[in-house]
Design a protein around this motif. Structure first.
Motif, PDB file in Angstrom:
ATOM      1  N   TRP A 159       0.866  -1.101  -0.089  1.00  0.00           N
ATOM      2  CA  TRP A 159      -0.052   0.090  -0.040  1.00  0.00           C
ATOM      3  C   TRP A 159       0.819   1.193   0.096  1.00  0.00           C
ATOM      4  O   TRP A 159       0.551   2.379  -0.717  1.00  0.00           O
ATOM      5  CB  TRP A 159      -0.867  -0.067   1.291  1.00  0.00           C
ATOM      6  CG  TRP A 159      -1.730   1.146   1.414  1.00  0.00           C
ATOM      7  CD1 TRP A 159      -3.004   1.558   0.608  1.00  0.00           C
ATOM      8  CD2 TRP A 159      -1.418   2.107   2.270  1.00  0.00           C
ATOM      9  NE1 TRP A 159      -3.032   2.760   1.018  1.00  0.00           N
ATOM     10  CE2 TRP A 159      -2.356   3.147   2.134  1.00  0.00           C
ATOM     11  CE3 TRP A 159      -0.523   2.423   3.439  1.00  0.00           C
ATOM     12  CZ2 TRP A 159      -2.468   4.524   3.039  1.00  0.00           C
ATOM     13  CZ3 TRP A 159      -0.451   3.644   3.889  1.00  0.00           C
ATOM     14  CH2 TRP A 159      -1.395   4.715   3.945  1.00  0.00           C
ATOM     15  N   LEU A 160       2.091   1.058   0.706  1.00  0.00           N
ATOM     16  CA  LEU A 160       2.932   2.339   0.829  1.00  0.00           C
ATOM     17  C   LEU A 160       3.898   2.751  -0.517  1.00  0.00           C
ATOM     18  O   LEU A 160       3.616   3.819  -1.073  1.00  0.00           O
ATOM     19  CB  LEU A 160       3.910   2.097   1.981  1.00  0.00           C
ATOM     20  CG  LEU A 160       3.684   2.705   3.336  1.00  0.00           C
ATOM     21  CD1 LEU A 160       4.596   2.127   4.266  1.00  0.00           C
ATOM     22  CD2 LEU A 160       3.471   4.322   3.398  1.00  0.00           C
ATOM     23  N   ALA A 197       4.169   5.802  -5.473  1.00  0.00           N
ATOM     24  CA  ALA A 197       4.386   5.720  -6.682  1.00  0.00           C
ATOM     25  C   ALA A 197       3.228   6.421  -7.564  1.00  0.00           C
ATOM     26  O   ALA A 197       3.613   7.223  -8.496  1.00  0.00           O
ATOM     27  CB  ALA A 197       4.304   4.247  -7.211  1.00  0.00           C
ATOM     28  N   GLU A 198       1.961   6.742  -6.931  1.00  0.00           N
ATOM     29  CA  GLU A 198       1.080   7.435  -7.610  1.00  0.00           C
ATOM     30  C   GLU A 198       0.844   8.990  -7.013  1.00  0.00           C
ATOM     31  O   GLU A 198       0.351   9.715  -7.822  1.00  0.00           O
ATOM     32  CB  GLU A 198      -0.421   6.877  -7.177  1.00  0.00           C
ATOM     33  CG  GLU A 198      -0.824   5.551  -7.948  1.00  0.00           C
ATOM     34  CD  GLU A 198      -1.812   4.827  -7.209  1.00  0.00           C
ATOM     35  OE1 GLU A 198      -2.288   5.239  -6.370  1.00  0.00           O
ATOM     36  OE2 GLU A 198      -2.289   3.788  -7.950  1.00  0.00           O
ATOM     37  N   GLY A 199       1.764   9.293  -5.710  1.00  0.00           N
ATOM     38  CA  GLY A 199       1.991  10.521  -5.492  1.00  0.00           C
ATOM     39  C   GLY A 199       2.496  11.292  -6.453  1.00  0.00           C
ATOM     40  O   GLY A 199       3.188  11.011  -7.377  1.00  0.00           O
ATOM     41  N   THR A 200       2.340  12.701  -6.016  1.00  0.00           N
ATOM     42  CA  THR A 200       3.169  13.794  -7.004  1.00  0.00           C
ATOM     43  C   THR A 200       4.696  13.859  -6.616  1.00  0.00           C
ATOM     44  O   THR A 200       5.235  14.871  -6.273  1.00  0.00           O
ATOM     45  CB  THR A 200       2.533  15.071  -7.050  1.00  0.00           C
ATOM     46  OG1 THR A 200       2.392  15.381  -5.724  1.00  0.00           O
ATOM     47  CG2 THR A 200       1.130  15.226  -7.772  1.00  0.00           C
ATOM     48  N   ILE A 201       5.546  12.797  -7.149  1.00  0.00           N
ATOM     49  CA  ILE A 201       6.621  12.611  -6.965  1.00  0.00           C
ATOM     50  C   ILE A 201       7.295  12.238  -8.424  1.00  0.00           C
ATOM     51  O   ILE A 201       6.865  11.168  -8.923  1.00  0.00           O
ATOM     52  CB  ILE A 201       7.340  11.862  -5.922  1.00  0.00           C
ATOM     53  CG1 ILE A 201       6.941  12.041  -4.564  1.00  0.00           C
ATOM     54  CG2 ILE A 201       8.830  11.630  -5.697  1.00  0.00           C
ATOM     55  CD1 ILE A 201       7.310  11.232  -3.514  1.00  0.00           C
ATOM     56  N   ALA A 202       8.291  13.265  -8.758  1.00  0.00           N
ATOM     57  CA  ALA A 202       8.833  12.607 -10.251  1.00  0.00           C
ATOM     58  C   ALA A 202      10.055  11.846  -9.714  1.00  0.00           C
ATOM     59  O   ALA A 202      11.240  12.214  -9.430  1.00  0.00           O
ATOM     60  CB  ALA A 202       9.388  13.806 -10.967  1.00  0.00           C
ATOM     61  N   TRP A 203       9.858  10.414  -9.847  1.00  0.00           N
ATOM     62  CA  TRP A 203      10.951   9.727  -9.324  1.00  0.00           C
ATOM     63  C   TRP A 203      12.026   9.517 -10.333  1.00  0.00           C
ATOM     64  O   TRP A 203      13.078   9.398  -9.753  1.00  0.00           O
ATOM     65  CB  TRP A 203      10.480   8.180  -9.261  1.00  0.00           C
ATOM     66  CG  TRP A 203       9.422   8.014  -7.973  1.00  0.00           C
ATOM     67  CD1 TRP A 203       8.042   7.917  -8.045  1.00  0.00           C
ATOM     68  CD2 TRP A 203       9.909   8.070  -6.436  1.00  0.00           C
ATOM     69  NE1 TRP A 203       7.822   7.881  -6.689  1.00  0.00           N
ATOM     70  CE2 TRP A 203       8.780   7.878  -5.774  1.00  0.00           C
ATOM     71  CE3 TRP A 203      11.231   7.956  -6.047  1.00  0.00           C
ATOM     72  CZ2 TRP A 203       8.825   7.890  -4.510  1.00  0.00           C
ATOM     73  CZ3 TRP A 203      11.285   7.873  -4.748  1.00  0.00           C
ATOM     74  CH2 TRP A 203      10.012   7.669  -3.960  1.00  0.00           C
ATOM     75  N   ASP A 204      11.804   9.713 -11.611  1.00  0.00           N
ATOM     76  CA  ASP A 204      12.970   9.921 -12.588  1.00  0.00           C
ATOM     77  C   ASP A 204      13.939  11.026 -12.185  1.00  0.00           C
ATOM     78  O   ASP A 204      14.956  10.946 -12.169  1.00  0.00           O
ATOM     79  CB  ASP A 204      12.465  10.158 -14.033  1.00  0.00           C
ATOM     80  CG  ASP A 204      11.497  11.291 -14.119  1.00  0.00           C
ATOM     81  OD1 ASP A 204      10.701  11.755 -13.177  1.00  0.00           O
ATOM     82  OD2 ASP A 204      11.471  11.885 -15.181  1.00  0.00           O
ATOM     83  N   VAL A 205      13.357  12.099 -11.551  1.00  0.00           N
ATOM     84  CA  VAL A 205      14.092  13.419 -11.190  1.00  0.00           C
ATOM     85  C   VAL A 205      15.105  12.697 -10.011  1.00  0.00           C
ATOM     86  O   VAL A 205      16.351  13.217  -9.978  1.00  0.00           O
ATOM     87  CB  VAL A 205      13.393  14.531 -10.952  1.00  0.00           C
ATOM     88  CG1 VAL A 205      14.314  15.684 -10.197  1.00  0.00           C
ATOM     89  CG2 VAL A 205      12.594  15.069 -12.077  1.00  0.00           C
TER      90      VAL A 205
END
Lengths: 263, 303
Positions: free
Chosen positions: B56-57, B62-70
């Protein structure tokens, strides 16, 4: 009463030794002489001061009265006319090397193997090379019957094996006197014999030994003299057989009677 | 085997009569039976619950507003790597200082010499009694008290030139760490049996040799877990030094996100690096524990 009989040259000589722990008089006027090559057993009820006397000889305790002599030197102090100066630590350590101590609870170094326990003193204190110390340690371990346990840690040894290792560790320092502080009291009954056998061998080879013990059979068989202590005092001293078969003092008789009940 | 009930009353000629039993115990040899291992329902439920919560975490982030690629892009950015390096070497330097001071201070506290004992107590009192941030600020602003520092006859210099952010951080964190580490070491020294000191003395060892060869190695076994704790705490404490201008990891990612405004992405970079450093430390700690645990039981309960 005459403690000087049959003594040529005392290597350990206590003269009216007194020791206080706070208000408790652990030793009072204890005079004991031990000649070179002699085996002296000190017996007595617990709290009688016999262990304290042993610990005074190798300066784990400092005496408050009288004087202790070891191998011709005053123990713990330098004499200077009517003054005494406490010895510096290095001198105390040097005097301690004349004695080897075997503790009731073995006190082996648990982070070292049996072999390392035995080489530690020669290498770190006597400055022997590791190779020489190891060769000598292996011979000593063989002598106490533990040649095959050299690389075992103390936790993997039985109580009897630990105590025999402790004897080898003390012997490795080439002491002039061996001090045994109830060496079999912490052992299971079936392991007592193997430790006593090693001690008998030592006695036979002429080692000077002072043994605080409850093993009256050992005292009778091995000791040249037996000292009976009670309440911090020497009550009676004599040849092993004399003292144990025909004690002169009432307190000695009572003690021997109470101990023989258990046997 | 033995006669049935009633036989007890009859006088027997054997050495000692066995009291009559109603039934003989059934013939069972457990080594010949099938062992049914107990089901550990509690454990299984816990594993399922933990996996669900983790899933769940992960999904939430993953769906939150974080640009993981950055975040990935900045993991090995030169400024960030410089910050990682700053945090690592400062932690190691301060911990080394802390351990040296800590051992000396712990030994002083156990000394029969009252001067040494009270010096140690006073040092601990001061450095544990004030916040570490305050100590960092005092070291950094030492120039306000002593504008010039020097050794008479050799030379002197302006304090602002001597006490750089790096020097102030070393002094601040190192001296603070020493005060805490000394208590950890003291606990270790107290844990060693008195008989060990006596056995060392009895073979003619001096105080320092017995400390180095017999007592400290045994104390280490007890000291390493809390010392690992201290070290991990120190890694993160270096981030406090950013307030006096030391370029640690946190300070470095802040420097980057002030420019590109990718705040959360860069904080994740920092979090990942802290975890990497602490993981490496924990591995080192386990190795040390094995090294100093020789001759002792492992401390893990067996089932």
């Amino acid at each position: 009463m005459n403690t000087m009989t049959a003594i040529d040259r005392p290597i350990v000589s206590g003269r009216n030794v007194g020791k206080l722990f706070g208000d408790f008089r652990a030793l009072a006027d204890v005079s004991i002489d031990v000649a070179e090559g002699e085996v002296v057993c000190i017996i007595g009820p617990s709290g009688s001061g016999k262990t304290t006397f042993l610990r005074c000889i190798n300066q784990l305790e400092r005496i408050d009265n009288g004087a202790l002599w070891l191998d011709g030197e005053l123990v713990g102090f330098r004499l200077d006319g009517d003054r005494i100066h406490p010895l510096p630590d290095a001198e105390i350590a040097r005097q301690r090397r004349k004695t080897g101590m075997v503790f009731q609870r073995f006190n082996l170094f648990p982070h070292m193997t049996a072999l390392q326990n035995v080489t530690e003193g020669p290498v770190q204190v006597l400055g022997e090379s590791r190779a020489a110390a190891t060769a000598r340690a292996r011979a000593l371990l063989a002598r106490v019957g533990l040649a095959d346990k050299a690389d075992s840690y103390p936790k993997d040894l039985s109580g009897g094996q630990q105590q025999r290792t402790a004897i080898a560790r003390a012997l490795a320092m080439n002491p002039k006197v061996m001090l045994f502080d109830e060496p079999t009291s912490a052992l299971d009954p079936e392991l007592v014999g193997e430790v006593l056998a090693v001690m008998k061998d030592l006695a036979r080879e002429g080692m000077t030994m002072i043994v605080v013990t409850h093993e009256l059979g050992f005292a009778r068989e091995v000791a040249d003299r037996v000292v009976f202590m009670d309440q911090g005092r020497v009550v009676e001293t004599g040849a092993a057989a004399d003292l144990m078969d025909a004690p002169k003092e009432e307190r000695t008789r009572n003690f021997l009677r109470s101990v023989s009940h258990k046997d | 085997m033995s006669p049935a009930s009633g036989a007890a009353a009859v006088p027997q000629t054997g050495p000692s009569p066995i009291p009559a039993r109603r039934e003989a115990a059934p013939e069972v040899d457990i080594s010949k039976m099938i062992l049914v291992r107990p089901r550990r329902w509690g454990r299984m439920t816990a594993v399922v619950a933990i996996l669900l919560i983790l899933a769940w975490l992960v999904k939430a982030f993953a769906e939150g507003t974080i640009a993981w690629d950055v975040t990935g892009e900045y993991m090995f950015w030169p400024t960030v790597l410089a910050g990682v390096w700053g945090t690592i070497w400062m932690s190691v330097a301060c911990m080394t200082m802390g351990i040296v001071i800590g051992v000396v201070c712990a030994v002083m506290r156990g000394s029969p010499n009252p001067v040494l004992r009270w010096v140690a107590i006073g040092y601990q009192w001061f450095f544990r009694g004030t916040p570490v941030v305050l100590q960092l600020l005092i070291w950094f602003n030492l120039a306000l008290v002593f504008p010039y520092m020097g050794i008479p006859g050799i030379g002197s210099a302006r304090t602002v030139d001597l006490i750089t952010p790096i020097v102030a951080t070393l002094l601040g964190l190192g001296l603070n760490q020493g005060a805490y580490t000394s208590e950890v070491v003291r606990a270790g020294l107290l844990s060693v049996d008195r008989g060990q000191y006596e056995a060392a003395q009895a073979i003619g060892m001096g105080y320092w040799t017995s400390l180095r060869r017999i007592v400290l190695p045994q104390a280490m076994r007890v000291v390493i877990p809390p010392l690992g704790n201290e070290f991990i705490g120190l890694v993160k404490m270096t981030s406090l030094a950013s307030i006096i201008g030391f370029s640690d990891l946190l300070r470095s990612v802040q420097d980057v996100y002030y420019l590109n405004a990718r705040v959360i992405e860069l904080l994740m970079v920092a979090a990942a690096w802290y975890l990497v450093v602490v993981t490496l430390l924990s591995i080192g700690q386990s190795a040390l524990e094995r090294r100093f645990g020789r001759g002792f039981a492992s401390g893990v309960r067996t089932e």
